[in-house]
Design a protein around this motif. Structure first.
Motif, PDB file in Angstrom:
ATOM      1  N   GLY A 169       0.800  -1.222   0.000  1.00 47.53           N
ATOM      2  CA  GLY A 169       0.000   0.000   0.000  1.00 47.53           C
ATOM      3  C   GLY A 169       0.830   1.268   0.000  1.00 47.53           C
ATOM      4  O   GLY A 169       0.324   2.348   0.315  1.00 47.53           O
ATOM      5  N   GLU A 170       2.092   1.154  -0.360  1.00 45.13           N
ATOM      6  CA  GLU A 170       2.956   2.322  -0.437  1.00 45.13           C
ATOM      7  C   GLU A 170       2.616   3.150  -1.688  1.00 45.13           C
ATOM      8  O   GLU A 170       1.971   2.651  -2.621  1.00 45.13           O
ATOM      9  N   PRO A 171       3.033   4.410  -1.722  1.00 43.90           N
ATOM     10  CA  PRO A 171       2.851   5.205  -2.950  1.00 43.90           C
ATOM     11  C   PRO A 171       3.517   4.508  -4.130  1.00 43.90           C
ATOM     12  O   PRO A 171       4.563   3.872  -3.976  1.00 43.90           O
ATOM     13  N   ILE A 172       2.909   4.611  -5.301  1.00 41.75           N
ATOM     14  CA  ILE A 172       3.488   3.988  -6.495  1.00 41.75           C
ATOM     15  C   ILE A 172       4.859   4.607  -6.771  1.00 41.75           C
ATOM     16  O   ILE A 172       4.988   5.840  -6.850  1.00 41.75           O
ATOM     17  N   PRO A 173       5.904   3.796  -6.883  1.00 35.81           N
ATOM     18  CA  PRO A 173       7.235   4.361  -7.168  1.00 35.81           C
ATOM     19  C   PRO A 173       7.240   5.161  -8.468  1.00 35.81           C
ATOM     20  O   PRO A 173       6.659   4.750  -9.478  1.00 35.81           O
ATOM     21  N   GLU A 174       7.908   6.305  -8.441  1.00 36.34           N
ATOM     22  CA  GLU A 174       8.005   7.187  -9.602  1.00 36.34           C
ATOM     23  C   GLU A 174       9.427   7.154 -10.152  1.00 36.34           C
ATOM     24  O   GLU A 174      10.390   7.415  -9.418  1.00 36.34           O
ATOM     25  N   ALA A 175       9.565   6.842 -11.421  1.00 33.53           N
ATOM     26  CA  ALA A 175      10.873   6.842 -12.069  1.00 33.53           C
ATOM     27  C   ALA A 175      11.246   8.277 -12.441  1.00 33.53           C
ATOM     28  O   ALA A 175      10.550   8.919 -13.224  1.00 33.53           O
ATOM     29  N   VAL A 176      12.332   8.790 -11.853  1.00 33.19           N
ATOM     30  CA  VAL A 176      12.693  10.195 -12.046  1.00 33.19           C
ATOM     31  C   VAL A 176      14.109  10.370 -12.573  1.00 33.19           C
ATOM     32  O   VAL A 176      14.617  11.491 -12.661  1.00 33.19           O
ATOM     33  N   GLY A 177      14.767   9.262 -12.907  1.00 38.63           N
ATOM     34  CA  GLY A 177      16.147   9.370 -13.356  1.00 38.63           C
ATOM     35  C   GLY A 177      17.107   9.284 -12.181  1.00 38.63           C
ATOM     36  O   GLY A 177      16.737   8.868 -11.082  1.00 38.63           O
ATOM     37  N   PRO A 178      18.373   9.668 -12.375  1.00 33.16           N
ATOM     38  CA  PRO A 178      19.391   9.541 -11.327  1.00 33.16           C
ATOM     39  C   PRO A 178      18.968  10.217 -10.015  1.00 33.16           C
ATOM     40  O   PRO A 178      18.622  11.405  -9.999  1.00 33.16           O
ATOM     41  N   LEU A 179      18.989   9.445  -8.940  1.00 35.21           N
ATOM     42  CA  LEU A 179      18.555   9.978  -7.647  1.00 35.21           C
ATOM     43  C   LEU A 179      19.508  11.048  -7.130  1.00 35.21           C
ATOM     44  O   LEU A 179      19.097  11.938  -6.381  1.00 35.21           O
ATOM     45  N   GLU A 180      20.747  10.969  -7.531  1.00 35.34           N
ATOM     46  CA  GLU A 180      21.716  11.961  -7.069  1.00 35.34           C
ATOM     47  C   GLU A 180      21.342  13.361  -7.535  1.00 35.34           C
ATOM     48  O   GLU A 180      21.669  14.359  -6.874  1.00 35.34           O
ATOM     49  N   ASP A 181      20.588  13.452  -8.646  1.00 34.20           N
ATOM     50  CA  ASP A 181      20.159  14.760  -9.146  1.00 34.20           C
ATOM     51  C   ASP A 181      19.101  15.411  -8.253  1.00 34.20           C
ATOM     52  O   ASP A 181      18.835  16.603  -8.378  1.00 34.20           O
ATOM     53  N   LEU A 182      18.476  14.613  -7.368  1.00 30.83           N
ATOM     54  CA  LEU A 182      17.466  15.157  -6.462  1.00 30.83           C
ATOM     55  C   LEU A 182      18.085  15.968  -5.335  1.00 30.83           C
ATOM     56  O   LEU A 182      17.440  16.862  -4.768  1.00 30.83           O
ATOM     57  N   ILE A 183      19.306  15.648  -4.989  1.00 24.41           N
ATOM     58  CA  ILE A 183      19.938  16.253  -3.812  1.00 24.41           C
ATOM     59  C   ILE A 183      20.072  17.763  -4.000  1.00 24.41           C
ATOM     60  O   ILE A 183      20.554  18.246  -5.026  1.00 24.41           O
ATOM     61  N   GLY A 184      19.611  18.483  -3.001  1.00 31.37           N
ATOM     62  CA  GLY A 184      19.621  19.938  -3.059  1.00 31.37           C
ATOM     63  C   GLY A 184      18.328  20.527  -3.574  1.00 31.37           C
ATOM     64  O   GLY A 184      18.095  21.737  -3.437  1.00 31.37           O
ATOM     65  N   PHE A 185      17.470  19.682  -4.171  1.00 26.57           N
ATOM     66  CA  PHE A 185      16.191  20.158  -4.710  1.00 26.57           C
ATOM     67  C   PHE A 185      14.989  19.485  -4.037  1.00 26.57           C
ATOM     68  O   PHE A 185      13.919  20.080  -3.937  1.00 26.57           O
ATOM     69  N   THR A 186      15.169  18.242  -3.607  1.00 27.19           N
ATOM     70  CA  THR A 186      14.090  17.493  -2.972  1.00 27.19           C
ATOM     71  C   THR A 186      14.585  16.913  -1.654  1.00 27.19           C
ATOM     72  O   THR A 186      15.665  16.320  -1.598  1.00 27.19           O
ATOM     73  N   SER A 187      13.815  17.072  -0.603  1.00 25.67           N
ATOM     74  CA  SER A 187      14.194  16.525   0.701  1.00 25.67           C
ATOM     75  C   SER A 187      14.017  15.004   0.690  1.00 25.67           C
ATOM     76  O   SER A 187      12.965  14.497   0.303  1.00 25.67           O
ATOM     77  N   ILE A 188      15.043  14.304   1.109  1.00 29.88           N
ATOM     78  CA  ILE A 188      14.998  12.846   1.201  1.00 29.88           C
ATOM     79  C   ILE A 188      14.941  12.462   2.675  1.00 29.88           C
ATOM     80  O   ILE A 188      15.794  12.884   3.471  1.00 29.88           O
TER      81      ILE A 188
END
Length: 381
Positions: free
Chosen positions: A236-255
């Motif tokens: 029942g988790e949120p459907i995983p979203e494919a967004v490309g390299p996760l390292e690109d999220l750093i600094g823009f999206t809180s993990i």
């Protein structure tokens, strides 16, 4: 944590049965009268009444039960407003902590709140809430005992149905204690992962060719979906979203947390290496086979529950907590009554006060019925 108590067995010891009548006579005798000459009750009588009421609840008369209830009402003291408490000192046994609390003036071991893990505890292996478990938790709430969920999952698609069926009006602990939400969905607390730690874990995962998922609030992000990421969907988790390299999220999206996903053998080999590389900058746990979670250091379900108790003005000793996974250990250690499911691992059972039946056999319901619904109070033998 080394605070391990002798487990309470699931059966009723024969010595309880043999001394039941004597305990009932003690509870219903002159020692429990409301005479002005005896305004104070001894701890011996207090425990005797508790045992007669909680251990063998079906064997007392209505008159005796009335005496017991009057006794508890006249001796109970106001519930303390406690600050957020960390996991108790490892140098003390659970009994010693109880003794300290008794000396400090806490009431009997009254269960005011039930905190439960979700998968493997509240839900069966089909990810379903049984009728018996639903009924037991609703009855507990009717008696004034509140129910709080403490889960490693996001507050995702699985949650609305459970909230509705259990009529939950309490805060909840999500993402292993990284997020605490109010019943209305308002965010009460969150903790995110440091950017340098996230970057180090992501690079480690890519170098080892394992699947990585990043939990970002109520979203689950991944570089690309595969058979590992989709294992989250039945929970029942949120459907995983494919967004490309996760390292690109750093600094823009809180993990908030990262999960490495692979076979059990692969993760077992990688875990000590990752722990050594992180060198104490993060915590690693496994709550579901094939998933190694990386969390900000110092966060657990126990710390999340402590925040909820602080909000609600309750003491950890007034809580019964139930769980089955490695991520439940600290929570079971910090509360008054820790219950492990039969499907729990050895390390979880070792810190529990009581081992109930499995989640597929209504283990949570059985514990609620025994320790909460029968009397609402319990004590050590």
């Amino acid at each position: 944590m080394a605070a391990i108590a002798s487990p309470i067995t699931s059966g009723t010891p024969s010595r309880h049965l043999s001394s039941c009548s004597q305990r009932q006579r003690t509870c219903s005798g002159a020692q429990v009268s409301s005479s002005a000459q005896q305004p104070l009750r001894t701890r011996e009588v207090q425990r005797s009444c508790t045992r007669a009421l909680a251990v063998v609840p079906g064997t007392v008369s209505k008159r005796t039960r009335q005496y017991q209830l009057e006794f508890l009402q006249t001796t109970a003291k106001p519930k303390p407003q406690s600050p957020v408490r960390e996991v108790p000192d490892a140098g003390l046994t659970r009994r010693q902590r109880y003794q300290q609390d008794e000396d400090g003036g806490l009431p009997l071991r009254e269960i005011a709140l039930i905190a439960t893990d979700v998968d493997g505890t509240l839900l069966n292996c089909n990810h379903a809430l049984s009728d018996r478990t639903e009924r037991a938790l609703l009855m507990a709430q009717e008696q004034g005992i509140q129910v709080v969920l403490a889960t490693g999952k996001a507050r995702g698609p699985w949650f609305p149905e459970i909230q509705e069926r259990l009529k939950l009006e309490t805060p909840g602990v999500f993402l292993q204690g990284l997020m605490v939400y109010g019943a209305d969905g308002s965010l009460l607390y969150e903790r995110t992962m440091a950017e340098d730690v996230a970057r180090q874990v992501i690079r480690f995962g890519k170098a080892e060719s394992v699947t990585l998922t990043a939990y970002c609030g109520e979203r689950v992000l991944c570089e690309e979906r595969d058979e590992h990421t989709d294992r989250l969907i039945p929970y029942g988790e949120p459907i995983p979203e494919a967004v490309g390299p996760l390292e690109d999220l750093i600094g823009f999206t809180s993990i908030h947390k990262l999960i490495l996903m692979a076979g059990d053998d692969t993760l077992a080999a990688l875990r000590p290496r990752l722990e050594a590389e992180l060198d104490g900058m993060a915590s690693l746990i496994t709550s579901v086979p094939g998933m190694l979670e990386v969390l900000p250091l110092g966060v657990s379900k126990a710390t999340g529950l402590a925040r909820v108790l602080d909000i609600m003005g309750l003491h950890p000793q007034q809580v019964m907590a139930a769980g089955d996974g490695e991520n439940d250990i600290e929570m079971l250690q910090m509360v008054g009554l820790g219950v492990a499911m039969a499907n729990a691992g050895p390390s979880v059972k070792a810190v529990a006060d009581h081992v109930s039946s499995s989640n597929d056999h209504d283990g949570l319901a059985a514990a609620v019925e025994r320790f909460a619904l029968s009397a609402g109070v319990w004590c050590w033998d």
